[in-house]
Motif scaffolding. Structure first.
Motif, mmCIF file in Angstrom:
data_model
loop_
_atom_site.group_PDB
_atom_site.id
_atom_site.type_symbol
_atom_site.label_atom_id
_atom_site.label_comp_id
_atom_site.label_asym_id
_atom_site.label_seq_id
_atom_site.Cartn_x
_atom_site.Cartn_y
_atom_site.Cartn_z
ATOM 1 N N ARG A 131 -8.614 3.474 -7.775
ATOM 2 C CA ARG A 131 -8.763 4.655 -8.628
ATOM 3 C C ARG A 131 -9.456 4.350 -9.956
ATOM 4 N N VAL A 132 -9.807 3.091 -10.151
ATOM 5 C CA VAL A 132 -10.476 2.703 -11.397
ATOM 6 C C VAL A 132 -11.932 3.159 -11.344
ATOM 7 N N GLU A 133 -12.414 3.748 -12.434
ATOM 8 C CA GLU A 133 -13.764 4.300 -12.458
ATOM 9 C C GLU A 133 -14.826 3.210 -12.487
ATOM 10 N N GLU A 134 -15.974 3.539 -11.925
ATOM 11 C CA GLU A 134 -17.115 2.624 -11.920
ATOM 12 C C GLU A 134 -17.502 2.264 -13.353
ATOM 13 N N GLY A 135 -17.758 0.981 -13.586
ATOM 14 C CA GLY A 135 -18.134 0.499 -14.908
ATOM 15 C C GLY A 135 -16.960 0.066 -15.768
ATOM 16 N N SER A 136 -15.746 0.366 -15.331
ATOM 17 C CA SER A 136 -14.557 -0.008 -16.102
ATOM 18 C C SER A 136 -14.229 -1.487 -15.907
ATOM 19 N N THR A 137 -13.633 -2.072 -16.935
ATOM 20 C CA THR A 137 -13.175 -3.455 -16.869
ATOM 21 C C THR A 137 -11.673 -3.491 -17.118
ATOM 22 N N GLY A 138 -11.056 -4.586 -16.724
ATOM 23 C CA GLY A 138 -9.631 -4.721 -16.938
ATOM 24 C C GLY A 138 -9.124 -6.042 -16.398
ATOM 25 N N VAL A 139 -7.807 -6.146 -16.286
ATOM 26 C CA VAL A 139 -7.152 -7.364 -15.800
ATOM 27 C C VAL A 139 -6.171 -6.977 -14.705
ATOM 28 N N VAL A 140 -6.178 -7.730 -13.625
ATOM 29 C CA VAL A 140 -5.229 -7.492 -12.539
ATOM 30 C C VAL A 140 -3.826 -7.804 -13.042
ATOM 31 N N THR A 141 -2.913 -6.867 -12.873
ATOM 32 C CA THR A 141 -1.528 -7.079 -13.305
ATOM 33 C C THR A 141 -0.634 -7.508 -12.152
ATOM 34 N N ARG A 142 -0.825 -6.930 -10.973
ATOM 35 C CA ARG A 142 0.050 -7.229 -9.838
ATOM 36 C C ARG A 142 -0.616 -6.772 -8.547
ATOM 37 N N VAL A 143 -0.099 -7.288 -7.449
ATOM 38 C CA VAL A 143 -0.582 -6.883 -6.131
ATOM 39 C C VAL A 143 0.631 -6.582 -5.249
ATOM 40 N N SER A 144 0.460 -5.693 -4.298
ATOM 41 C CA SER A 144 1.548 -5.338 -3.395
ATOM 42 C C SER A 144 1.850 -6.502 -2.458
ATOM 43 N N ASP A 145 3.135 -6.716 -2.203
ATOM 44 C CA ASP A 145 3.528 -7.780 -1.272
ATOM 45 C C ASP A 145 3.929 -7.221 0.095
ATOM 46 N N ARG A 146 3.499 -5.987 0.384
ATOM 47 C CA ARG A 146 3.912 -5.329 1.620
ATOM 48 C C ARG A 146 3.141 -5.809 2.849
ATOM 49 N N ASP A 147 1.941 -6.362 2.662
ATOM 50 C CA ASP A 147 1.093 -6.733 3.794
ATOM 51 C C ASP A 147 0.605 -8.169 3.601
ATOM 52 N N ASN A 148 1.074 -9.065 4.450
ATOM 53 C CA ASN A 148 0.708 -10.471 4.312
ATOM 54 C C ASN A 148 -0.781 -10.722 4.540
ATOM 55 N N ALA A 149 -1.386 -9.951 5.452
ATOM 56 C CA ALA A 149 -2.817 -10.119 5.711
ATOM 57 C C ALA A 149 -3.629 -9.769 4.460
ATOM 58 N N VAL A 150 -3.211 -8.719 3.754
ATOM 59 C CA VAL A 150 -3.884 -8.340 2.515
ATOM 60 C C VAL A 150 -3.716 -9.439 1.466
ATOM 61 N N LEU A 151 -2.521 -10.009 1.369
ATOM 62 C CA LEU A 151 -2.284 -11.076 0.396
ATOM 63 C C LEU A 151 -3.165 -12.292 0.692
ATOM 64 N N ARG A 152 -3.285 -12.647 1.956
ATOM 65 C CA ARG A 152 -4.132 -13.792 2.309
ATOM 66 C C ARG A 152 -5.597 -13.507 1.967
ATOM 67 N N HIS A 153 -6.040 -12.274 2.215
ATOM 68 C CA HIS A 153 -7.418 -11.909 1.895
ATOM 69 C C HIS A 153 -7.649 -11.950 0.386
ATOM 70 N N LEU A 154 -6.712 -11.436 -0.391
ATOM 71 C CA LEU A 154 -6.853 -11.451 -1.846
ATOM 72 C C LEU A 154 -6.898 -12.878 -2.374
ATOM 73 N N ALA A 155 -6.110 -13.762 -1.778
ATOM 74 C CA ALA A 155 -6.127 -15.167 -2.198
ATOM 75 C C ALA A 155 -7.482 -15.796 -1.895
ATOM 76 N N GLU A 156 -8.049 -15.445 -0.756
ATOM 77 C CA GLU A 156 -9.348 -16.008 -0.363
ATOM 78 C C GLU A 156 -10.465 -15.607 -1.333
ATOM 79 N N ILE A 157 -10.432 -14.365 -1.803
ATOM 80 C CA ILE A 157 -11.514 -13.905 -2.680
ATOM 81 C C ILE A 157 -11.181 -14.121 -4.156
ATOM 82 N N GLY A 158 -9.956 -14.599 -4.437
ATOM 83 C CA GLY A 158 -9.591 -14.909 -5.816
ATOM 84 C C GLY A 158 -9.146 -13.727 -6.647
#
Length: 228
Positions: free
Chosen positions: A157-184
């Motif tokens: 939902r973050v608008e194009e051109g916006s900057t920020g810092v990742v605060t947290r990620v959902s732990d509901r899906d392990n496949a998503v967590l592994r993918h996020l770790a891979e891309i940093g």
């Protein structure tokens, strides 16, 4: 029918503890806590959820009227926050001290949180020097139940051109967590939304000078504190 109100977490069955955490987690998202939402989160049948909610109400831990959302009482919220605290402290211990990958700590904490004592959790908290966030960036409540607000926004939902810092990620899906770790894409990662291709379900984000494409389902699992 009512029963004697519980006085400690040890008085609650693992099932009741799981229901309290589910109601608390769904309510924290801002949406009404419906029986169908609880059934989906818990992987339970509608009839099982109806019985579980009935028990919460009988124990004075929740309020529920027909066709209305489930709402925790003050006692119910207190127990739920205590469960959240022990779950996230255990996750932090597993990740920091036992080198568990962040996609495995949730399931392990789920198994341990129902059998450890408050004394053990408090000892872990001291040993870890009172951590403020778990491996996924979720805030850890203090012993008195205080929970820091984060004021973040889903990445999708973050608008194009916006900057920020990742605060947290959902732990509901392990496949998503592994993918996020891979891309940093982890908590504390600075990000910029380069482009949003909504029709293709793709969001391009800049991470430390490199651009990666993230599908909207994955982006929805990432929360960002957007810069002013």
């Amino acid at each position: 029918m009512t029963v004697d109100p519980p006085r400690a977490l040890a008085d609650l069955t693992p099932t009741i503890q799981a229901y309290l955490m589910a109601v608390h987690a769904l309510g924290a998202g801002g949406d009404p806590v419906t029986s169908s939402a609880l059934a989906e989160r818990l992987g339970a049948s509608p009839s099982s959820v109806s019985e579980g909610v009935r028990k919460l109400v009988a124990m004075g831990l929740a309020e529920h009227r027909p066709y209305a959302p489930v709402v925790l009482t003050e006692a119910g919220r207190s127990f739920a926050v205590a469960m959240v605290r022990r779950h996230r402290i255990i996750e932090t211990f597993l990740a920091r001290c036992l080198d568990y990958p962040w996609d495995e700590v949730h399931a392990e904490a789920d198994a341990l949180e129902h059998v450890v004592s408050d004394r053990f959790v408090d000892a872990l908290d001291v040993f870890l020097d009172h951590p403020h966030r778990d491996p996924h960036g979720d805030p850890i409540p203090t012993r008195d139940g205080h929970l820091d607000p984060l004021g973040d926004t889903p990445l999708d939902r973050v608008e194009e051109g916006s900057t920020g810092v990742v605060t947290r990620v959902s732990d509901r899906d392990n496949a998503v967590l592994r993918h996020l770790a891979e891309i940093g894409l982890r908590p504390d990662s600075p990000v910029e939304v380069v482009s949003r291709q909504v029709e293709l379900g793709i969001i391009s984000v800049s991470l430390s000078g490199r651009v990666v494409q993230v599908g909207t389902p994955v982006a929805a699992a990432v929360r960002v504190r957007v810069d002013d």
